[in-house]
Design an enzyme around this catalytic site. Sequence first.
Site, PDB file in Angstrom:
ATOM      1  N   HIS A 115      -3.716   3.047  -0.161  1.00  0.00           N
ATOM      2  CA  HIS A 115      -5.068   2.470  -0.115  1.00  0.00           C
ATOM      3  C   HIS A 115      -6.075   3.418   0.514  1.00  0.00           C
ATOM      4  O   HIS A 115      -7.273   3.201   0.409  1.00  0.00           O
ATOM      5  CB  HIS A 115      -5.039   1.151   0.666  1.00  0.00           C
ATOM      6  CG  HIS A 115      -4.330   0.064  -0.077  1.00  0.00           C
ATOM      7  ND1 HIS A 115      -4.992  -0.944  -0.732  1.00  0.00           N
ATOM      8  CD2 HIS A 115      -3.018  -0.153  -0.309  1.00  0.00           C
ATOM      9  CE1 HIS A 115      -4.112  -1.742  -1.319  1.00  0.00           C
ATOM     10  NE2 HIS A 115      -2.901  -1.284  -1.069  1.00  0.00           N
ATOM     11  N   ASP A 124     -13.443   7.048   2.921  1.00  0.00           N
ATOM     12  CA  ASP A 124     -12.888   5.709   2.698  1.00  0.00           C
ATOM     13  C   ASP A 124     -12.080   5.754   1.409  1.00  0.00           C
ATOM     14  O   ASP A 124     -12.523   6.369   0.428  1.00  0.00           O
ATOM     15  CB  ASP A 124     -14.036   4.697   2.544  1.00  0.00           C
ATOM     16  CG  ASP A 124     -13.708   3.343   3.157  1.00  0.00           C
ATOM     17  OD1 ASP A 124     -12.517   3.009   3.222  1.00  0.00           O
ATOM     18  OD2 ASP A 124     -14.648   2.631   3.555  1.00  0.00           O
TER      19      ASP A 124
END
Length: 471
Positions: free
Chosen positions: A170, A382
């Site tokens: 992720h 991110d």
Amino acid sequence: MSKKDTRRLIAVSNRLPIVVKEEDGRWQLEAGAGGLVTALSPVLKGHRGMWIGWPGCDEAAPLDELVGRFAAEEGYGLGTVPLTQEEVEEYYEGFSNMTLWPLFHDLLGLCQFNPRHWEAYVKVNRRFAEVTATRVEEEDLIWVQDYQLMLMGGRLRELGVKNPLAFFLHIPFPSLDLFRRLPWKMEILRGLLEFDLVGFQTLRDRRNFVACARELLPELRAEVRRRTTLLRWDEREIRVGHFPISIDFSEFNNHARSRDVADAAWYLHEHYENRQLILGVDRLDYTKGIPERLLAFERALERYPELHGKMNLVQIVVPSRTQVPEYQLLKDQLDQLAGRINARFGQAGWIPIHYMFRSLDRVQLLAHYRAAEIALITPLRDGMNLVAKEYCAASVDNNGVLILSEFAGAAEELGKGAVLVNPYDIDGTAEAIRRACTMEQGERQRRMRMLRASVQRNNVHRWVEYFVNSL
Ligand SMILES: Nc1ncnc2c1ncn2[C@@H]1O[C@H](COP(=O)(O)OP(=O)(O)O[C@H]2O[C@H](CO)[C@@H](O)[C@H](O)[C@H]2O)[C@@H](O)[C@H]1O
Ligand SMILES: O=P(O)(O)OC[C@H](O)CO
């Protein structure tokens, strides 16, 4: 997962999608926060799946009873992997969050390389695999989630598990230059190559991983296919792909249109006296660029006095990893920055920054998304950033402007409709704030329509289907 596919899905992640709490002598389960929970829950509900992970509670909790209740209410099962306090400190807070997390977010200066933490990481990964092996049935797909569990595949193979094994990261995968600093890089790399499918958020992450594998394992062969890269290593074939995670668009879109949310959004506008709202929503994390964002907002107030009294920055920060010292420091830094900027620019009847350190319930979160004219999402790095996608799905009036960091994975998909910024460029971000505040209605609507169409098309159900079909 396609509708025809009836195989059971076993998701494994460090944290179960629950928080176990004792209140007034009664044990309770609450849904957990975070991107992974938001993404996977709807999928497991739809496929009678099972989620295996650490329950994050002390031994006194009546776990079996709580887990049974959860399965009955939520429609999927839970398998628990208890951890001791020492394991939490060394495997989770230590190796996962003080080594892998900063390294994979390009923040080498924050990394600790502690052999004790590494040993705990190896041991706990083996335990997760052992628990999973006892729960798995012949036709199941095993889908391991994220950086805390990169070594699980190897142990599952040792235990004789023959099921398809997939892994999804992720967070970003770093460049070769950064990855090679990790003293245990070969173990991590070989661990990932035990899976049949390794998925990343973006093409850049996939390329970084393939470059590391080719450089560090010269005998490995790589062949680029249409949707994946096929690696041949140790007489095995491993598929590597990129699968940008998303959200349940319909759920956010429909709920944002509900009476509850519309009323709460209307109340927020009244509360902020119809000023433009600039919204930041993040877990407390140094990767999210919150101090840089506050400095950019301050720069906008310095440079564009015409904005004074016309807008508010509403910054919501959800508490996270509060036992890790870097996170405690960040909390102090944010308190000080928000206080200083408000003292510098505040006037009677106008406080520029409204800073809240807490989680919001779903209605309040959606009301903030719906009410905000601008979302300011500026991570330094991110994996994806689901807040950006949630904001678009909840902007049902097509009126919001998304200011987005070019270093969020989401920028690959949303770059055309968003106003992209470099979060390290304080002047540039301040200028983007001015531009968004003064953007004409027509341009706002055109951009937001484009963004919403993209999130609607590439939703979380498509993410899972695409991932599982690649196995
Ligand atoms: N104050 C608040 N109150 C309530 N809810 C709040 C909240 N603040 C945040 N949330 C929720 O928490 C989630 C945060 O997801 P993100 O993708 O932004 O980051 P996170 O770093 O947790 O996830 C990791 O996994 C996801 C999914 O893969 C990746 O997008 C990301 O890059 C990676 O770091 C969102 O669903 C949001 O709604
Ligand atoms: O609180 P953590 O450490 O489980 O982080 C959750 C986030 O979604 C990061 O993957």
